[in-house]
Structure formats: C-alpha cells, structure tokens
Design a protein around this motif. Sequence first.
Motif, PDB file in Angstrom:
ATOM      1  N   GLY A  45      14.991  84.405  39.148  1.00 46.64           N
ATOM      2  CA  GLY A  45      16.193  84.054  39.871  1.00 46.64           C
ATOM      3  C   GLY A  45      16.024  84.388  41.331  1.00 46.64           C
ATOM      4  N   ASN A  46      16.206  83.408  42.205  1.00 46.01           N
ATOM      5  CA  ASN A  46      16.146  83.671  43.644  1.00 46.01           C
ATOM      6  C   ASN A  46      16.953  82.602  44.360  1.00 46.01           C
ATOM      7  N   LEU A  48      16.288  80.045  45.773  1.00 42.45           N
ATOM      8  CA  LEU A  48      15.858  78.655  45.619  1.00 42.45           C
ATOM      9  C   LEU A  48      16.048  78.157  44.184  1.00 42.45           C
ATOM     10  N   PRO A  79       8.561  73.181  41.661  1.00 41.28           N
ATOM     11  CA  PRO A  79       9.095  74.354  42.353  1.00 41.28           C
ATOM     12  C   PRO A  79       8.658  74.345  43.823  1.00 41.28           C
ATOM     13  N   VAL A  80       9.470  74.952  44.672  1.00 39.34           N
ATOM     14  CA  VAL A  80       9.210  74.876  46.111  1.00 39.34           C
ATOM     15  C   VAL A  80       9.066  76.259  46.707  1.00 39.34           C
ATOM     16  N   ALA A  82      10.085  78.194  50.442  1.00 37.73           N
ATOM     17  CA  ALA A  82      10.831  78.031  51.692  1.00 37.73           C
ATOM     18  C   ALA A  82      10.902  79.376  52.396  1.00 37.73           C
ATOM     19  N   GLN A 205      15.947  89.069  34.931  1.00 34.51           N
ATOM     20  CA  GLN A 205      17.251  88.717  35.492  1.00 34.51           C
ATOM     21  C   GLN A 205      18.362  88.849  34.458  1.00 34.51           C
TER      22      GLN A 205
ATOM     23  N   SER B  71       7.788  79.276  39.307  1.00 37.58           N
ATOM     24  CA  SER B  71       9.116  78.972  39.862  1.00 37.58           C
ATOM     25  C   SER B  71       9.051  78.788  41.374  1.00 37.58           C
ATOM     26  N   SER B  72      10.175  78.337  41.919  1.00 37.30           N
ATOM     27  CA  SER B  72      10.327  78.327  43.372  1.00 37.30           C
ATOM     28  C   SER B  72      10.189  79.756  43.888  1.00 37.30           C
ATOM     29  N   PHE B  73       9.735  79.881  45.148  1.00 37.28           N
ATOM     30  CA  PHE B  73       9.348  81.203  45.643  1.00 37.28           C
ATOM     31  C   PHE B  73       9.744  81.350  47.113  1.00 37.28           C
ATOM     32  N   PRO B  74      10.798  82.107  47.417  1.00 41.57           N
ATOM     33  CA  PRO B  74      11.165  82.300  48.825  1.00 41.57           C
ATOM     34  C   PRO B  74      10.083  83.096  49.552  1.00 41.57           C
ATOM     35  N   ALA B  75       9.832  82.760  50.803  1.00 38.16           N
ATOM     36  CA  ALA B  75       8.933  83.550  51.643  1.00 38.16           C
ATOM     37  C   ALA B  75       9.817  84.342  52.600  1.00 38.16           C
ATOM     38  N   THR B 142      13.682  87.494  41.767  1.00 36.69           N
ATOM     39  CA  THR B 142      12.354  87.434  41.169  1.00 36.69           C
ATOM     40  C   THR B 142      11.815  86.005  41.271  1.00 36.69           C
ATOM     41  N   ALA B 143      10.490  85.877  41.219  1.00 35.77           N
ATOM     42  CA  ALA B 143       9.856  84.560  41.228  1.00 35.77           C
ATOM     43  C   ALA B 143       8.515  84.691  40.527  1.00 35.77           C
ATOM     44  N   ILE B 144       8.068  83.598  39.917  1.00 37.89           N
ATOM     45  CA  ILE B 144       6.789  83.622  39.189  1.00 37.89           C
ATOM     46  C   ILE B 144       5.813  82.669  39.860  1.00 37.89           C
TER      47      ILE B 144
END
Lengths: 256, 253
Positions: A45-46, A48, A79-80, A82, A205, B71-75, B142-144
């Motif tokens: 979970g984040n 994005l 998946p992206v 950003a 999560q 998953s999507s991954f914030p930087a 969290t992100a994978i």
Amino acid sequence: MANASHHSTWVRICHWIVTLAFIALVFTGIEILMVHPRLYWGEVGNDLTPALFELPISRNYKHGGFTEGQPFFQTPGSPVSAGRTYDIFNQNGWGRSLHFLAGWFLVVSGLVYLLFGFIGGHFRKHILLSKKEFNWSRMMIDLKDHLRLLIPRASGGPDYGILQKISYTIIVFLALPLMVITGFTMAPAITAAFPFLLDLFGGYQSARTIHFFSTIALLLFFVIHIVMVILSGFKKQMLSMTFKRSYEKETDRNPS
Amino acid sequence: MKKKLIVTRRKAIISGLTAMGGLLLPGCKSKELPPTYGNILRMGDNLTYVAHRALLPGQALVKEYDPRDISSFPATGTFNPGDSSWKYYSEEWDKLHKNDFADWRLSVEGLVAKPLQLSLKDLMGLPAQKQITRHSCEEGWTAIAEWTGVRLGDVLKAAGILPKARFVNYYAFDGFTDSLDMLDAFHPQTILAYGMNGKNLPVPHGAPIRMRVETQIGYKSVKYLKRIVVTDEFDDFGENGAILNGWAWYNGI
C-alpha cells in the motif's frame, strides 16, 4: 461483596504502567498515522496504489505531490514509479522511537501481568466468568442495569460484575495481544524470523489496518472504563488502584 | 498467607527485571552500541537492537514474493541528484550520469586487506542475486519490487575484511550516509542492487547502485552509493547521520 478485598500490588503496578504506556502509544500512534493517513489491505500500500480509506488528519491527506508515473513494464496496467515532490509532514524520528519505547513498557508489564494472573489464580478468580455467571439471563440483567446506569459502588478490589469481566477478558486476552502482534508484523526483522505472522494477518498492510482498528476498540474501552470509574466512585477507585490499603469505611454507602 | 504470597510476587518481579537487565549485558560493550547522548529515545532504540540480536535468529530470510506481486513504487527523498534546484544536488553524480556511469567507481576501504575501486562491470561480474522483496518505509507505506545485485557480504569478502571490523559505513552522492552491523552487512539478502524489475536501477530509485537491507526499514536502503568504509567503531556521521537528527540507527522494527 462485603469482604474487604483490594487490588494486589502487582496488579496496581502493571495497571498504571500499562495505562501510561497506552497513552504514549496512542499519542505517537496518531503522529505516525498522520505521516501516512492511508490504510490498505494485503502486503502492499502506498500513494500510487488504491487505499481502503484515507483520514483527513494531516497536510499529507491526498497531497497528490508526485511526478508523472513511469511504468516499470510495457504491459497495460503496469505498476509505475513516481517521484514525490511534496514536502510531507513527518515527525516519525521521535514518534517511532517513543512508540517502541512505550511498547517495551507495555509488553514487559503485560507479560508480568499475564504470568502472575495465571499463576496466582487472579484470572480464574476475578477476570474470567465463573460457571454460574456464564448464564444468559444473568448477563442480560447486568446489561439492563448498565443501560439504566445502575452501577454498584466500587468495593475497592477485584469484585467485578459480569459485563466488566467480559470486557476485561476481551482487553487482556484479545485486544492488547492483537495490538502487540500486529505491531510485530510491521517489523521486518521480526517477520524475517516469524514469517507466519504475515500469513496470519494477510500481509503487512492488513496488519497495519488491524492495528488501527484495535486502537479504536481500545480507545472505546478506555473511555467507557473511565466513565464507569466515575460512576462507581471516582475517588475510591483511584485510591484503591494506586495505594495498598482497603477502603472499607467508604463502602458503607453501598446500596444493598 | 496472602501477605506472604504478595512478598513472593514482588520478589519475583524484581528478579524478573534483574534477569532482563542481565539479558542486555552481552550487548553492552559500549563500542558496539550507538551512543545515546543521554536521550531516553536512543536508549529505547538500543534496547530494541540488543533484544533483537539476543532473541531473534541471526540471519533469517525475509519473505520473497511472486513476480505478479510487484507493485507501484514511490521514489521519496532524493529522486534525482542531478537536479540542481534540489538541496541534495550532486554535481559529481550528474557528470557520472551523463556518461552512463562508465567512470563510476564504488570505493571499498577502511579495515580491509585490499581496498577496492569497483566499476559497474566489476560488480556485475560477481555472482548476481535476484530477490522480490517488500520495501517497508518508516512512513507506513510498502511496495514490492524485484532487485538484482551482488551480496554486500561477497564484496566485503573480496576486499578481505579484517577481524576487528564491527560496522560497515556507506556514503551516497546525495549526502545520505548510514551503517550496518556485521550481522546485517553479511545477511544473505543484503545486496548492492544495480537492477530493479528487470532493468538497470532507474535514477529515482538510486542509480547506479543502491543498498538493499531487507531486514530493516526502508531508509537503511540508501540510494546513489559512492563509498563503503569498514570500521571498528560506531560513527554517528554528525549532522549527516540518522541519530543526531533524532532518528533511530537500528530499524528492524
């Protein structure tokens, strides 16, 4: 219960350590939640990914400060990645460390409490329902009395009513352990050692979301507990949970 | 009868707490613990660190995931050290980036028998490791992702780490710096990652190389690595380090 009973020393010590730890944990827990006020289900979970729900409790709520998403793969719906351009609220330096410090006090005094409660028969004698109390009509009578605010004066000791015993049982054996274990499930070194924790709650999560709802349950208990302490004789309740003596004289007002 | 019992219980509490204190002693060689500066929060951090090292099996592996879990991954933090308007701008990194990191070298120095200057090609020549793991940020998200890299332990072995080494310090181009104890430095999933999700590590996620410390919270996995220094003493890194900015050094929790 006319017999002069009083709270054991270890009960009083554990009660107040856990109370102070709980207050610190809620305070820092709110700070930590403010940093990322989004809750999810599963492992991931984040910002994005979609949230179960979001709480408008800090400037981080729906801040939307991200660069345009770059897909990792060429497939549709990839998946992206950003970059975050928004300067978020974050006081987790002290927030997390104080949360875990208070957690130590909760866990250690909680373990002492559980150990003594089982060994000394405190749970059997005072907290768990007796066979006689495991009775639907008796429970309903106690419930109706509570709804009409017919609260007996405190005895100054562990002479608990049926609903009171049920709520303490839930707090001691369900809510607080669940709180601690879902907290552990968010610790990477702990889940490396005990990966079944992630499976138990359905992911990091999910554990975080259960941690949140357990807090709500504990806060609800906290408020009702304080209301009941006031209704059953605030001064005597506070004195008997703090100092080692019984307060028989003040029980004279007890309606029989 | 009852009175006697209470005394026994009180004694039991005291001996229990004394035993807990005893548990802490093996880790209390001051040189091996981060300083607390008299701050009770740092003492709590150290208690957690010592307890984890005493109670958890040393190098248990974190959960690895399936490719479809990626998953999507914030930087977050620095996501482009070449942006001159950013407070952590690095001219040095910018130049290396413009040349596709052909001149980039990872310096491995300190308490090692053979200091190294490793190019990307050198690192890619070492046995590669792929792992799909969960990044857990202190913020709560969290992100994978799938990471490809070399074990930090392999690089340290290649440099010939000296017996009195206690910490592995690492420095990044954007000014971030951190350190690991030997247990986490030699953890089989602690890698220097040069690939993410099957491609070269993208700039926002720490190109050309980032640390991956899977047994700790995200901020130990420093991006844009430049230098690794093996030491025998804990370094707080002054104002560039975590603890003087009020953040825990150990983050297995």
